[in-house]
Design a protein around this motif. Sequence first.
Motif, PDB file in Angstrom:
ATOM      1  N   PHE A   1       0.830  -1.208   0.000  1.00  0.00           N
ATOM      2  CA  PHE A   1       0.000   0.000   0.000  1.00  0.00           C
ATOM      3  C   PHE A   1       0.865   1.258   0.000  1.00  0.00           C
ATOM      4  N   ASP A   2       1.881   1.280   0.860  1.00  0.00           N
ATOM      5  CA  ASP A   2       2.739   2.471   0.971  1.00  0.00           C
ATOM      6  C   ASP A   2       3.498   2.746  -0.328  1.00  0.00           C
ATOM      7  N   GLU A   3       3.812   1.697  -1.071  1.00  0.00           N
ATOM      8  CA  GLU A   3       4.542   1.860  -2.334  1.00  0.00           C
ATOM      9  C   GLU A   3       3.612   2.122  -3.510  1.00  0.00           C
ATOM     10  N   GLY A   4       2.308   2.219  -3.236  1.00  0.00           N
ATOM     11  CA  GLY A   4       1.349   2.541  -4.283  1.00  0.00           C
ATOM     12  C   GLY A   4       1.086   1.418  -5.263  1.00  0.00           C
ATOM     13  N   LYS A   5       1.293   0.178  -4.854  1.00  0.00           N
ATOM     14  CA  LYS A   5       1.068  -0.959  -5.738  1.00  0.00           C
ATOM     15  C   LYS A   5      -0.429  -1.217  -5.925  1.00  0.00           C
ATOM     16  N   HIS A   6      -0.724  -1.885  -7.019  1.00  0.00           N
ATOM     17  CA  HIS A   6      -2.100  -2.316  -7.283  1.00  0.00           C
ATOM     18  C   HIS A   6      -2.412  -3.462  -6.319  1.00  0.00           C
ATOM     19  N   VAL A   7      -3.372  -3.244  -5.419  1.00  0.00           N
ATOM     20  CA  VAL A   7      -3.719  -4.254  -4.418  1.00  0.00           C
ATOM     21  C   VAL A   7      -5.211  -4.543  -4.476  1.00  0.00           C
ATOM     22  N   GLU A   8      -5.543  -5.782  -4.810  1.00  0.00           N
ATOM     23  CA  GLU A   8      -6.912  -6.263  -4.675  1.00  0.00           C
ATOM     24  C   GLU A   8      -6.932  -7.289  -3.545  1.00  0.00           C
ATOM     25  N   ALA A   9      -8.009  -7.288  -2.770  1.00  0.00           N
ATOM     26  CA  ALA A   9      -8.161  -8.257  -1.695  1.00  0.00           C
ATOM     27  C   ALA A   9      -9.595  -8.756  -1.707  1.00  0.00           C
ATOM     28  N   PHE A  10      -9.770 -10.034  -1.488  1.00  0.00           N
ATOM     29  CA  PHE A  10     -11.121 -10.580  -1.467  1.00  0.00           C
ATOM     30  C   PHE A  10     -11.170 -11.894  -0.701  1.00  0.00           C
ATOM     31  N   GLY A  11     -12.363 -12.198  -0.201  1.00  0.00           N
ATOM     32  CA  GLY A  11     -12.613 -13.483   0.408  1.00  0.00           C
ATOM     33  C   GLY A  11     -13.209 -14.411  -0.625  1.00  0.00           C
ATOM     34  N   ALA A  12     -12.909 -15.711  -0.523  1.00  0.00           N
ATOM     35  CA  ALA A  12     -13.426 -16.708  -1.454  1.00  0.00           C
ATOM     36  C   ALA A  12     -14.072 -17.832  -0.665  1.00  0.00           C
ATOM     37  N   GLY A  13     -15.342 -18.111  -0.967  1.00  0.00           N
ATOM     38  CA  GLY A  13     -16.047 -19.174  -0.265  1.00  0.00           C
ATOM     39  C   GLY A  13     -17.307 -19.569  -1.006  1.00  0.00           C
ATOM     40  N   THR A  14     -17.892 -20.683  -0.623  1.00  0.00           N
ATOM     41  CA  THR A  14     -19.080 -21.177  -1.319  1.00  0.00           C
ATOM     42  C   THR A  14     -20.233 -20.197  -1.212  1.00  0.00           C
ATOM     43  N   ALA A  15     -20.500 -19.700  -0.015  1.00  0.00           N
ATOM     44  CA  ALA A  15     -21.637 -18.803   0.165  1.00  0.00           C
ATOM     45  C   ALA A  15     -21.400 -17.470  -0.529  1.00  0.00           C
ATOM     46  N   ALA A  16     -20.227 -16.885  -0.312  1.00  0.00           N
ATOM     47  CA  ALA A  16     -19.948 -15.546  -0.832  1.00  0.00           C
ATOM     48  C   ALA A  16     -19.409 -15.562  -2.261  1.00  0.00           C
ATOM     49  N   VAL A  17     -18.862 -16.681  -2.698  1.00  0.00           N
ATOM     50  CA  VAL A  17     -18.150 -16.825  -3.970  1.00  0.00           C
ATOM     51  C   VAL A  17     -16.918 -15.920  -3.926  1.00  0.00           C
ATOM     52  N   ILE A  18     -17.043 -14.675  -4.370  1.00  0.00           N
ATOM     53  CA  ILE A  18     -15.972 -13.689  -4.212  1.00  0.00           C
ATOM     54  C   ILE A  18     -16.552 -12.490  -3.478  1.00  0.00           C
ATOM     55  N   ALA A  19     -15.959 -12.153  -2.347  1.00  0.00           N
ATOM     56  CA  ALA A  19     -16.400 -11.012  -1.551  1.00  0.00           C
ATOM     57  C   ALA A  19     -15.302  -9.949  -1.587  1.00  0.00           C
ATOM     58  N   PRO A  20     -15.468  -8.901  -2.399  1.00  0.00           N
ATOM     59  CA  PRO A  20     -14.433  -7.866  -2.513  1.00  0.00           C
ATOM     60  C   PRO A  20     -14.196  -7.157  -1.176  1.00  0.00           C
ATOM     61  N   ILE A  21     -12.950  -6.890  -0.899  1.00  0.00           N
ATOM     62  CA  ILE A  21     -12.574  -6.136   0.302  1.00  0.00           C
ATOM     63  C   ILE A  21     -12.130  -4.747  -0.136  1.00  0.00           C
ATOM     64  N   GLU A  22     -12.791  -3.739   0.384  1.00  0.00           N
ATOM     65  CA  GLU A  22     -12.471  -2.359   0.026  1.00  0.00           C
ATOM     66  C   GLU A  22     -11.494  -1.724   1.000  1.00  0.00           C
ATOM     67  N   ILE A  23     -11.682  -2.001   2.296  1.00  0.00           N
ATOM     68  CA  ILE A  23     -10.855  -1.391   3.333  1.00  0.00           C
ATOM     69  C   ILE A  23     -10.238  -2.479   4.196  1.00  0.00           C
ATOM     70  N   ILE A  24      -8.927  -2.377   4.441  1.00  0.00           N
ATOM     71  CA  ILE A  24      -8.239  -3.246   5.403  1.00  0.00           C
ATOM     72  C   ILE A  24      -7.668  -2.357   6.498  1.00  0.00           C
ATOM     73  N   ALA A  25      -8.097  -2.600   7.728  1.00  0.00           N
ATOM     74  CA  ALA A  25      -7.564  -1.858   8.869  1.00  0.00           C
ATOM     75  C   ALA A  25      -6.437  -2.671   9.499  1.00  0.00           C
ATOM     76  N   ILE A  26      -5.256  -2.072   9.554  1.00  0.00           N
ATOM     77  CA  ILE A  26      -4.095  -2.698  10.181  1.00  0.00           C
ATOM     78  C   ILE A  26      -3.638  -1.772  11.294  1.00  0.00           C
ATOM     79  N   GLY A  27      -3.797  -2.222  12.515  1.00  0.00           N
ATOM     80  CA  GLY A  27      -3.534  -1.325  13.644  1.00  0.00           C
ATOM     81  C   GLY A  27      -4.551  -0.200  13.635  1.00  0.00           C
TER      82      GLY A  27
END
Length: 349
Positions: free
Chosen positions: A284-310
């Motif tokens: 994130f700090d280096e400005g890289k392209h970052v996609e994050a998502f959860g994968a599961g049967t119920a959700a299939v693909i659940a896009p993650i928009e915000i990740i809180a770290i600390g």
Amino acid sequence: MEHTISITAQAERKVTDTKSIPFGKVPTEHMFIAEYKNGEWLNAQVVPFHDLTLSPLALCFHYGQTVFEGMKAFAMADGHINIFRIDKHYERFTKSLQRMCMPHVPKKLFTDAIQQLVLLDADWVPRDADGSLYIRPFMIATEDRIGVKVSDEYLFMVVCSPAFQYYAQPLKVKVETTYVRAANGGTGATKCGGNYGGAFYPTQQARAAGYDQVLWTDSIHHEFIEESGTMNAMFYIDNVLITPELSGTILDGVTRDTLLTLAREKGITVTERHISYNELIRAFDEGKHVEAFGAGTAAVIAPIEIIAIGHKEYKCYIAPDAMMYQLQNELLNLRKGMVPDTHNWNCIL
């Protein structure tokens, strides 16, 4: 051993629009049930959906011998119904049963039960593009005895419910560094009830703080990402799809396996390895392209928009051209029969 499944059908309830009803609230008209006693499976039957009567002493209420699966059936473009990756789900169900000291279910009994139930309640399979029939096979210990022991009696059941989009909006998640979902040597790779019950408290805390789910970290360093809520976690960073490698603490997700296979076939570089939240911070700090998502049967693909770290929140890429949506569309087309099934994943009824 061959098992004959008896079928007791009744007039179907009128299938109404279920999109506005929360996931898993409306069962189909029928269910499958079989009893395990004296070392064998008995009375395999598809019957009208009804409540169970169990003794308060039933061991499932006390010592956690409960195992389940989650899978889906889809209406295909040609009108047939497709149960997706039934063999892989059976394989995982069997491993979960073994870990929880529960009796083996013959594969034919498992597949016949699901197929007969889905065929009988075929009108409940949504025809909408984003709809599916969620299928829940499960087993519970039913011996009526208060005593810490492996049960000698069980029920194996299958119920179904129409399902649509599990998460309506991209998720906000919090990296969890205090509580853990699973530890090495535990039951993290098993779909047993206790794994989910133990995750409720930290998830409730995250929701109280304004987040939808947590990103679990490992039990030793509290640093390496393991799962996303009840889903496998995936990251697409600088054209590489990264997901934590399977271990005794991470569930062998069927959707995870499917997406990794489809990604490799698209020519995407895929790596299964440890990924630290510190690596995410650097990306994130280096400005890289970052996609994050959860994968599961119920959700299939659940896009993650915000990740809180600390105490800091980082924003992921969720634009319509994101790679995760391309994978999602490929999976949908495969399940619906719009593209060739080169892996024999579709069980077509």
